[in-house]
Design a protein around this motif. Structure first.
Motif, PDB file in Angstrom:
ATOM      1  N   ARG A  26       0.842  -1.204   0.000  1.00 47.24           N
ATOM      2  CA  ARG A  26       0.000   0.000   0.000  1.00 47.24           C
ATOM      3  C   ARG A  26       0.880   1.259   0.000  1.00 47.24           C
ATOM      4  O   ARG A  26       0.616   2.222  -0.716  1.00 47.24           O
ATOM      5  CB  ARG A  26      -0.880  -0.055   1.247  1.00 47.24           C
ATOM      6  CG  ARG A  26      -1.972   0.927   1.307  1.00 47.24           C
ATOM      7  CD  ARG A  26      -3.186   0.494   0.530  1.00 47.24           C
ATOM      8  NE  ARG A  26      -4.057   1.638   0.329  1.00 47.24           N
ATOM      9  CZ  ARG A  26      -4.473   2.078  -0.847  1.00 47.24           C
ATOM     10  NH1 ARG A  26      -4.146   1.455  -1.955  1.00 47.24           N
ATOM     11  NH2 ARG A  26      -5.239   3.123  -0.932  1.00 47.24           N
ATOM     12  N   GLY A  48     -12.914   4.525   6.232  1.00 51.15           N
ATOM     13  CA  GLY A  48     -12.427   3.348   5.516  1.00 51.15           C
ATOM     14  C   GLY A  48     -10.921   3.267   5.657  1.00 51.15           C
ATOM     15  O   GLY A  48     -10.187   3.089   4.683  1.00 51.15           O
ATOM     16  N   GLY A  50      -8.873   1.102   6.809  1.00 49.15           N
ATOM     17  CA  GLY A  50      -8.154  -0.152   6.576  1.00 49.15           C
ATOM     18  C   GLY A  50      -7.146  -0.436   7.682  1.00 49.15           C
ATOM     19  O   GLY A  50      -7.443  -0.306   8.869  1.00 49.15           O
ATOM     20  N   ASP A  71     -13.407   1.870  10.127  1.00 49.28           N
ATOM     21  CA  ASP A  71     -13.472   0.880   9.048  1.00 49.28           C
ATOM     22  C   ASP A  71     -14.426  -0.229   9.490  1.00 49.28           C
ATOM     23  O   ASP A  71     -14.424  -0.626  10.657  1.00 49.28           O
ATOM     24  CB  ASP A  71     -12.086   0.281   8.763  1.00 49.28           C
ATOM     25  CG  ASP A  71     -12.025  -0.394   7.401  1.00 49.28           C
ATOM     26  OD1 ASP A  71     -11.476   0.216   6.453  1.00 49.28           O
ATOM     27  OD2 ASP A  71     -12.565  -1.522   7.264  1.00 49.28           O
ATOM     28  N   PRO A  72     -15.242  -0.758   8.536  1.00 51.72           N
ATOM     29  CA  PRO A  72     -16.188  -1.810   8.927  1.00 51.72           C
ATOM     30  C   PRO A  72     -15.555  -3.196   9.073  1.00 51.72           C
ATOM     31  O   PRO A  72     -16.216  -4.130   9.547  1.00 51.72           O
ATOM     32  CB  PRO A  72     -17.205  -1.816   7.769  1.00 51.72           C
ATOM     33  CG  PRO A  72     -16.467  -1.263   6.600  1.00 51.72           C
ATOM     34  CD  PRO A  72     -15.409  -0.331   7.141  1.00 51.72           C
ATOM     35  N   LYS A  76      -9.112  -5.605   9.992  1.00 54.84           N
ATOM     36  CA  LYS A  76      -8.225  -4.461   9.725  1.00 54.84           C
ATOM     37  C   LYS A  76      -8.187  -3.508  10.914  1.00 54.84           C
ATOM     38  O   LYS A  76      -7.135  -2.937  11.226  1.00 54.84           O
ATOM     39  CB  LYS A  76      -8.693  -3.732   8.468  1.00 54.84           C
ATOM     40  CG  LYS A  76      -8.455  -4.551   7.218  1.00 54.84           C
ATOM     41  CD  LYS A  76      -8.668  -3.738   5.974  1.00 54.84           C
ATOM     42  CE  LYS A  76      -8.357  -4.562   4.753  1.00 54.84           C
ATOM     43  NZ  LYS A  76      -8.603  -3.838   3.516  1.00 54.84           N
ATOM     44  N   CYS A 115      -9.898   7.407   1.190  1.00 62.40           N
ATOM     45  CA  CYS A 115      -8.878   6.982   0.228  1.00 62.40           C
ATOM     46  C   CYS A 115      -9.189   5.583  -0.300  1.00 62.40           C
ATOM     47  O   CYS A 115      -9.102   4.602   0.447  1.00 62.40           O
ATOM     48  CB  CYS A 115      -7.510   7.015   0.921  1.00 62.40           C
ATOM     49  SG  CYS A 115      -6.146   6.592  -0.156  1.00 62.40           S
ATOM     50  N   ASP A 116      -9.591   5.515  -1.554  1.00 56.33           N
ATOM     51  CA  ASP A 116      -9.876   4.232  -2.215  1.00 56.33           C
ATOM     52  C   ASP A 116     -10.933   3.429  -1.471  1.00 56.33           C
ATOM     53  O   ASP A 116     -10.747   2.242  -1.174  1.00 56.33           O
ATOM     54  CB  ASP A 116      -8.586   3.411  -2.373  1.00 56.33           C
ATOM     55  CG  ASP A 116      -7.626   4.049  -3.351  1.00 56.33           C
ATOM     56  OD1 ASP A 116      -8.099   4.768  -4.258  1.00 56.33           O
ATOM     57  OD2 ASP A 116      -6.401   3.864  -3.223  1.00 56.33           O
ATOM     58  N   TYR A 119     -15.253   3.412  -4.391  1.00 60.50           N
ATOM     59  CA  TYR A 119     -15.448   2.469  -5.496  1.00 60.50           C
ATOM     60  C   TYR A 119     -15.915   1.107  -5.005  1.00 60.50           C
ATOM     61  O   TYR A 119     -16.433   0.308  -5.785  1.00 60.50           O
ATOM     62  CB  TYR A 119     -14.148   2.324  -6.309  1.00 60.50           C
ATOM     63  CG  TYR A 119     -13.093   1.485  -5.624  1.00 60.50           C
ATOM     64  CD1 TYR A 119     -12.306   2.030  -4.617  1.00 60.50           C
ATOM     65  CD2 TYR A 119     -12.911   0.148  -5.957  1.00 60.50           C
ATOM     66  CE1 TYR A 119     -11.355   1.274  -3.959  1.00 60.50           C
ATOM     67  CE2 TYR A 119     -11.956  -0.623  -5.309  1.00 60.50           C
ATOM     68  CZ  TYR A 119     -11.189  -0.056  -4.312  1.00 60.50           C
ATOM     69  OH  TYR A 119     -10.261  -0.816  -3.655  1.00 60.50           O
ATOM     70  N   LEU A 120     -15.756   0.831  -3.703  1.00 59.83           N
ATOM     71  CA  LEU A 120     -16.171  -0.468  -3.159  1.00 59.83           C
ATOM     72  C   LEU A 120     -17.671  -0.521  -2.849  1.00 59.83           C
ATOM     73  O   LEU A 120     -18.213  -1.566  -2.536  1.00 59.83           O
ATOM     74  CB  LEU A 120     -15.382  -0.784  -1.880  1.00 59.83           C
ATOM     75  CG  LEU A 120     -13.881  -1.032  -2.073  1.00 59.83           C
ATOM     76  CD1 LEU A 120     -13.155  -1.031  -0.737  1.00 59.83           C
ATOM     77  CD2 LEU A 120     -13.637  -2.347  -2.804  1.00 59.83           C
ATOM     78  N   LEU A 121     -18.313   0.643  -2.913  1.00 59.32           N
ATOM     79  CA  LEU A 121     -19.748   0.719  -2.617  1.00 59.32           C
ATOM     80  C   LEU A 121     -20.555   0.637  -3.907  1.00 59.32           C
ATOM     81  O   LEU A 121     -20.098   1.146  -4.944  1.00 59.32           O
ATOM     82  CB  LEU A 121     -20.066   2.072  -1.961  1.00 59.32           C
ATOM     83  CG  LEU A 121     -19.971   2.196  -0.462  1.00 59.32           C
ATOM     84  CD1 LEU A 121     -18.588   1.931   0.066  1.00 59.32           C
ATOM     85  CD2 LEU A 121     -20.418   3.594  -0.047  1.00 59.32           C
ATOM     86  N   LYS A 174     -12.631  -5.781   1.886  1.00 56.17           N
ATOM     87  CA  LYS A 174     -14.058  -6.016   2.076  1.00 56.17           C
ATOM     88  C   LYS A 174     -14.822  -5.006   1.231  1.00 56.17           C
ATOM     89  O   LYS A 174     -14.800  -3.800   1.510  1.00 56.17           O
ATOM     90  CB  LYS A 174     -14.373  -5.803   3.557  1.00 56.17           C
ATOM     91  CG  LYS A 174     -15.774  -6.108   3.991  1.00 56.17           C
ATOM     92  CD  LYS A 174     -15.881  -5.705   5.465  1.00 56.17           C
ATOM     93  CE  LYS A 174     -17.303  -5.677   5.944  1.00 56.17           C
ATOM     94  NZ  LYS A 174     -17.721  -6.910   6.540  1.00 56.17           N
ATOM     95  N   SER A 176     -18.409  -3.446  -0.413  1.00 60.16           N
ATOM     96  CA  SER A 176     -19.796  -3.348   0.034  1.00 60.16           C
ATOM     97  C   SER A 176     -20.722  -3.438  -1.169  1.00 60.16           C
ATOM     98  O   SER A 176     -21.780  -2.852  -1.186  1.00 60.16           O
ATOM     99  CB  SER A 176     -20.002  -2.038   0.796  1.00 60.16           C
ATOM    100  OG  SER A 176     -19.169  -1.984   1.922  1.00 60.16           O
TER     101      SER A 176
HETATM  102  C1  SAM Z   1      -8.621  -0.365  -0.529  1.00 60.80           C
HETATM  103  S1  SAM Z   1      -8.906  -0.258   1.185  1.00 60.80           S
HETATM  104  C2  SAM Z   1      -8.240   1.345   1.525  1.00 60.80           C
HETATM  105  C3  SAM Z   1      -7.813   1.473   2.948  1.00 60.80           C
HETATM  106  C4  SAM Z   1      -7.215   2.830   3.320  1.00 60.80           C
HETATM  107  N1  SAM Z   1      -8.152   3.901   3.107  1.00 60.80           N
HETATM  108  C5  SAM Z   1      -5.960   3.090   2.550  1.00 60.80           C
HETATM  109  O1  SAM Z   1      -5.957   3.977   1.703  1.00 60.80           O
HETATM  110  O2  SAM Z   1      -4.965   2.398   2.781  1.00 60.80           O
HETATM  111  C6  SAM Z   1     -10.659   0.046   1.245  1.00 60.80           C
HETATM  112  C7  SAM Z   1     -11.226   0.045   2.663  1.00 60.80           C
HETATM  113  O3  SAM Z   1     -12.600   0.473   2.607  1.00 60.80           O
HETATM  114  C8  SAM Z   1     -13.298  -0.231   3.598  1.00 60.80           C
HETATM  115  N2  SAM Z   1     -14.742  -0.191   3.303  1.00 60.80           N
HETATM  116  C9  SAM Z   1     -15.471  -1.001   2.515  1.00 60.80           C
HETATM  117  N3  SAM Z   1     -16.765  -0.642   2.542  1.00 60.80           N
HETATM  118  C10 SAM Z   1     -16.837   0.460   3.355  1.00 60.80           C
HETATM  119  C11 SAM Z   1     -17.897   1.304   3.811  1.00 60.80           C
HETATM  120  N4  SAM Z   1     -19.156   1.090   3.453  1.00 60.80           N
HETATM  121  N5  SAM Z   1     -17.610   2.336   4.654  1.00 60.80           N
HETATM  122  C12 SAM Z   1     -16.338   2.562   5.047  1.00 60.80           C
HETATM  123  N6  SAM Z   1     -15.302   1.777   4.672  1.00 60.80           N
HETATM  124  C13 SAM Z   1     -15.547   0.752   3.827  1.00 60.80           C
HETATM  125  C14 SAM Z   1     -12.704  -1.633   3.535  1.00 60.80           C
HETATM  126  O4  SAM Z   1     -12.943  -2.355   4.740  1.00 60.80           O
HETATM  127  C15 SAM Z   1     -11.226  -1.335   3.310  1.00 60.80           C
HETATM  128  O5  SAM Z   1     -10.496  -1.298   4.502  1.00 60.80           O
END
Ligand code: SAM
Length: 222
Positions: A26, A48, A50, A71-72, A76, A115-116, A119-121, A174, A176
């Protein structure tokens, strides 16, 4: 490598090798120091967070910052807490952005870094997520949103493949329910619809094999 990044990585020395590898990867693949440089002092939410590497950098660089990482993913959160044990100006909690707001945090933060994560949502949740982040910020507070740009380039396609491995194959991230990478014009519009004024769109992809883009925004004045 900058001294700050070295100092931050030292915090992770006691973690199992797989977690250490993840955090080191990372550190070298995401422009976290550039985000830190643009983050104001004061009370900062790292949504988030991580493993908490960005929270660690923010806390070490600015003793004047109080960092709240959330973070959920309980795994982590546990690693982040272990790495940050004894650091007085950071707190890491398990939860989502909505839970942070529910914990009585409206309008309390000088800045929020995301940060990143977006896109996971699933896309239908982006507007709600961004509005909740806006609700955390003081008037004049700053959002630093780092996303990978969906610009159709080979870097974009590589990033999608990499994320598929992390989320679906290895289960190390993880999600979402989403995996959308948007062009910057679309992302800017989404931020404006969620009540932000975008002050700066910074290309941070140079020197990386990922098209990193940082959006610096503030809650719009009604
Ligand atoms: C790619 S990692 C990035 C971690 C950190 N922000 C970094 O830049 O190193 C994405 C993180 O988003 C978290 N995440 C996923 N769904 C989320 C949500 N609904 N709300 C907050 N965090 C979420 C994941 O658990 C994960 O730790």
């Amino acid at each position: 490598m900058s001294t700050l990044l070295e100092q931050a990585l030292l915090r992770y020395d006691g973690l199992p090798v797989a977690e250490r590898f993840h955090v080191h990867a990372r550190a070298f693949s995401a422009p976290l120091s550039a985000m830190v440089a643009r983050t104001p002092m004061g009370v900062v939410a790292d949504i988030g967070c991580g493993h908490g590497l960005l929270s660690t950098l923010l806390a070490l660089e600015g003793p004047g910052r109080t960092v709240h990482g959330v973070d959920p993913d309980p795994r982590k959160v546990a690693w982040a807490r272990r790495a940050l044990a004894g650091q007085p100006n950071v707190r890491i909690e398990e939860g989502t952005v909505e839970e942070t707001l529910d914990r009585g945090a409206p309008g309390r933060f000088d800045a929020a870094v995301v940060c990143d994560v977006l896109y996971l949502l699933p896309e239908e949740k982006w507007a709600g997520f961004l509005s909740t982040v806006r609700g955390l910020l003081k008037p004049g507070g700053r959002l630093l949103l780092k996303e990978v740009e969906g610009d159709g380039s080979w870097k974009h396609r590589k990033a999608l493949a990499q994320e598929w491995v992390m989320v679906s194959l290895l289960g190390r991230t993880k999600a979402s329910g989403g995996m959308a990478l948007k062009p910057r014009a679309e992302m800017t519009r989404d931020l404006e619809h969620a009540g932000f004024s975008v002050r700066e769109v910074v290309d941070l992809g140079q020197g990386y094999t990922t098209p990193h883009v940082l959006y610096v925004a503030e809650p719009s004045v009604p």
